[in-house]
Design a protein around this motif. Sequence first.
Motif, mmCIF file in Angstrom:
data_model
loop_
_atom_site.group_PDB
_atom_site.id
_atom_site.type_symbol
_atom_site.label_atom_id
_atom_site.label_comp_id
_atom_site.label_asym_id
_atom_site.label_seq_id
_atom_site.Cartn_x
_atom_site.Cartn_y
_atom_site.Cartn_z
ATOM 1 N N GLU A 130 0.819 -1.216 0.000
ATOM 2 C CA GLU A 130 0.000 0.000 0.000
ATOM 3 C C GLU A 130 0.853 1.268 0.000
ATOM 4 O OE1 GLU A 130 -0.627 -2.671 1.829
ATOM 5 O OE2 GLU A 130 -2.478 -3.283 0.805
ATOM 6 N N GLU A 131 2.064 1.168 0.495
ATOM 7 C CA GLU A 131 2.957 2.326 0.548
ATOM 8 C C GLU A 131 3.518 2.698 -0.827
ATOM 9 O OE1 GLU A 131 5.818 2.189 3.842
ATOM 10 O OE2 GLU A 131 4.690 0.464 4.624
ATOM 11 N N PHE A 132 3.259 1.856 -1.831
ATOM 12 C CA PHE A 132 3.803 2.083 -3.163
ATOM 13 C C PHE A 132 2.718 2.330 -4.205
ATOM 14 C CE2 PHE A 132 7.134 0.002 -0.868
ATOM 15 C CZ PHE A 132 8.296 0.551 -1.356
ATOM 16 N N PRO A 138 5.127 -1.769 -14.344
ATOM 17 C CA PRO A 138 5.809 -2.686 -13.436
ATOM 18 C C PRO A 138 6.901 -1.987 -12.632
ATOM 19 C CG PRO A 138 6.657 -2.971 -15.657
ATOM 20 C CD PRO A 138 5.526 -1.981 -15.761
ATOM 21 N N VAL A 139 7.356 -2.675 -11.567
ATOM 22 C CA VAL A 139 8.472 -2.188 -10.772
ATOM 23 C C VAL A 139 9.510 -3.298 -10.648
ATOM 24 C CG1 VAL A 139 7.085 -0.556 -9.442
ATOM 25 C CG2 VAL A 139 7.422 -2.895 -8.569
ATOM 26 N N LYS A 154 10.889 -8.690 -11.194
ATOM 27 C CA LYS A 154 10.062 -7.693 -11.859
ATOM 28 C C LYS A 154 8.611 -7.973 -11.491
ATOM 29 C CE LYS A 154 8.614 -6.051 -16.440
ATOM 30 N NZ LYS A 154 8.669 -6.316 -17.894
ATOM 31 N N LEU A 155 7.936 -6.974 -10.915
ATOM 32 C CA LEU A 155 6.546 -7.133 -10.478
ATOM 33 C C LEU A 155 5.591 -6.489 -11.476
ATOM 34 C CD1 LEU A 155 6.366 -6.433 -6.636
ATOM 35 C CD2 LEU A 155 6.259 -8.620 -7.805
ATOM 36 N N ILE A 178 15.333 -2.273 -2.500
ATOM 37 C CA ILE A 178 14.952 -1.035 -3.162
ATOM 38 C C ILE A 178 13.895 -1.384 -4.207
ATOM 39 C CG2 ILE A 178 16.897 -1.205 -4.797
ATOM 40 C CD1 ILE A 178 16.863 1.870 -4.938
ATOM 41 N N VAL A 179 12.851 -0.588 -4.230
ATOM 42 C CA VAL A 179 11.773 -0.772 -5.206
ATOM 43 C C VAL A 179 11.809 0.438 -6.127
ATOM 44 C CG1 VAL A 179 9.286 -1.070 -5.538
ATOM 45 C CG2 VAL A 179 10.398 -1.991 -3.481
ATOM 46 N N GLU A 180 11.882 0.190 -7.436
ATOM 47 C CA GLU A 180 11.950 1.305 -8.376
ATOM 48 C C GLU A 180 11.156 0.994 -9.631
ATOM 49 O OE1 GLU A 180 16.184 1.591 -8.688
ATOM 50 O OE2 GLU A 180 16.268 0.271 -10.420
ATOM 51 N N GLU A 181 10.674 2.037 -10.270
ATOM 52 C CA GLU A 181 9.895 1.853 -11.488
ATOM 53 C C GLU A 181 10.761 1.264 -12.589
ATOM 54 O OE1 GLU A 181 6.465 5.262 -10.870
ATOM 55 O OE2 GLU A 181 8.247 5.760 -12.036
ATOM 56 N N TYR A 182 10.176 0.391 -13.364
ATOM 57 C CA TYR A 182 10.890 -0.355 -14.405
ATOM 58 C C TYR A 182 11.226 0.544 -15.592
ATOM 59 C CZ TYR A 182 11.704 -3.942 -17.982
ATOM 60 O OH TYR A 182 12.234 -4.712 -18.978
ATOM 61 N N LEU A 183 12.477 0.456 -16.046
ATOM 62 C CA LEU A 183 12.921 1.239 -17.198
ATOM 63 C C LEU A 183 12.826 0.414 -18.468
ATOM 64 C CD1 LEU A 183 16.159 2.860 -15.702
ATOM 65 C CD2 LEU A 183 13.923 3.941 -15.988
ATOM 66 N N GLU A 184 12.362 1.021 -19.540
ATOM 67 C CA GLU A 184 12.272 0.351 -20.838
ATOM 68 C C GLU A 184 13.473 0.743 -21.694
ATOM 69 O OE1 GLU A 184 10.093 -1.802 -21.792
ATOM 70 O OE2 GLU A 184 8.380 -1.574 -20.432
#
Length: 379
Positions: A130-132, A138-139, A154-155, A178-184
């Motif tokens: 919920e904090e994200f 995806p992240v 990869k989520l 560390i959770v970060e947004e997925y780069l294309e």
Amino acid sequence: MKKIVIIGANSFQNPLILKAKEMGFETHVFAWQDGSVGEQTADFFYPVSIVEREVILEHCREIKPDAITSIGSDLAMLTVNYIAEKLGLPGNSMACTLVSTNKYEMRKAFEKACVPVPHFREADLDTSAEEFLGFSLPVIVKPTDRSGSRGITKLENWEAFAEAVKLSVENSFEKKAIVEEYLEGEEYSCECISYKGSHYFLALTKKYTTGHPHFIETGHLEPAGCTLEQMEVIKKEVFRALDALGVENGASHTEFMLDGNNQVRIIEIGARMGGDCIGSDLVPLSTGYDYVRMVIDVACGKKPEFVQAGKKGAACIRFVFTHQDLEHLKYLKKELPEHIHFISEMEPIQEGRVKDSSTRFGYYILTFESLEEAKEYLT
């Protein structure tokens, strides 16, 4: 005789040991005793874990080395730079070492220096999905302080968040993720050497992985096939990122994405030579530069020499995951033996066992005269 201390003794460190001996150094090697090749090739081997910094420091006070170094290991660099600082030897500061071995601290340093980064946040076992909710899927979830594709997921949805964080935390030394947004984009790495704060470009490497969900490296290729225009953009952004981390001396391995608009997005930087034989083998085979010698020179406080000691060409490494990979190697040995540069020892294949880079069964390195010819054997 000059003396050099080397942290680590496995097969990826052995080229450093051999090069130092070739250059006339007396080699003093520290590592956990597990039968690694460096235990035999070193002039003096000390069965001390690479994390035992104070023990190694006491030995170094007796050895009085002219240099201390390592290649391809973030964990080893923590010890290298700690001891270099204590003994007044060339290296990077501990502040640089800490931000270049922790992905969360690295992201914060990039953000502070206005180096573009994806949306990111730290997590542990008490963190909830919920904090994200402000993140775009995806992240990517990964340990803050490990390399070698360990604990990466990869989520595509939040239902598996807890499981992904648990995997990363279990693989983390500090038990954080560390959770970060997925780069294309296409994934590459940039190999450089730095001396007294000046950065010098050596090579670009194209990365091949298993893809979703764990992105384990299946191979690497040099040169990467980028255009001159792309290379200039890449060098500018990579040097900016190195400055943001405070990298001043030694090798660096910058992983980045290049999108369709030639925008460079830095993923992470190791203030050390790239593992997977990228620095020790692919760079010299593809560029002619003696990268390992450069690392030793900088560790001694000497500016690296950019002399092409070998022939330029193309080189790739392929890792063995399956019986099919071994069959392909058998074909190459029979039909194209002239292209085989090196074959590692192979562990017995266990289908489905490979979970990260450390559990691959072996590898082989190929050399070619042209990039086009090399690409054929990685795809």
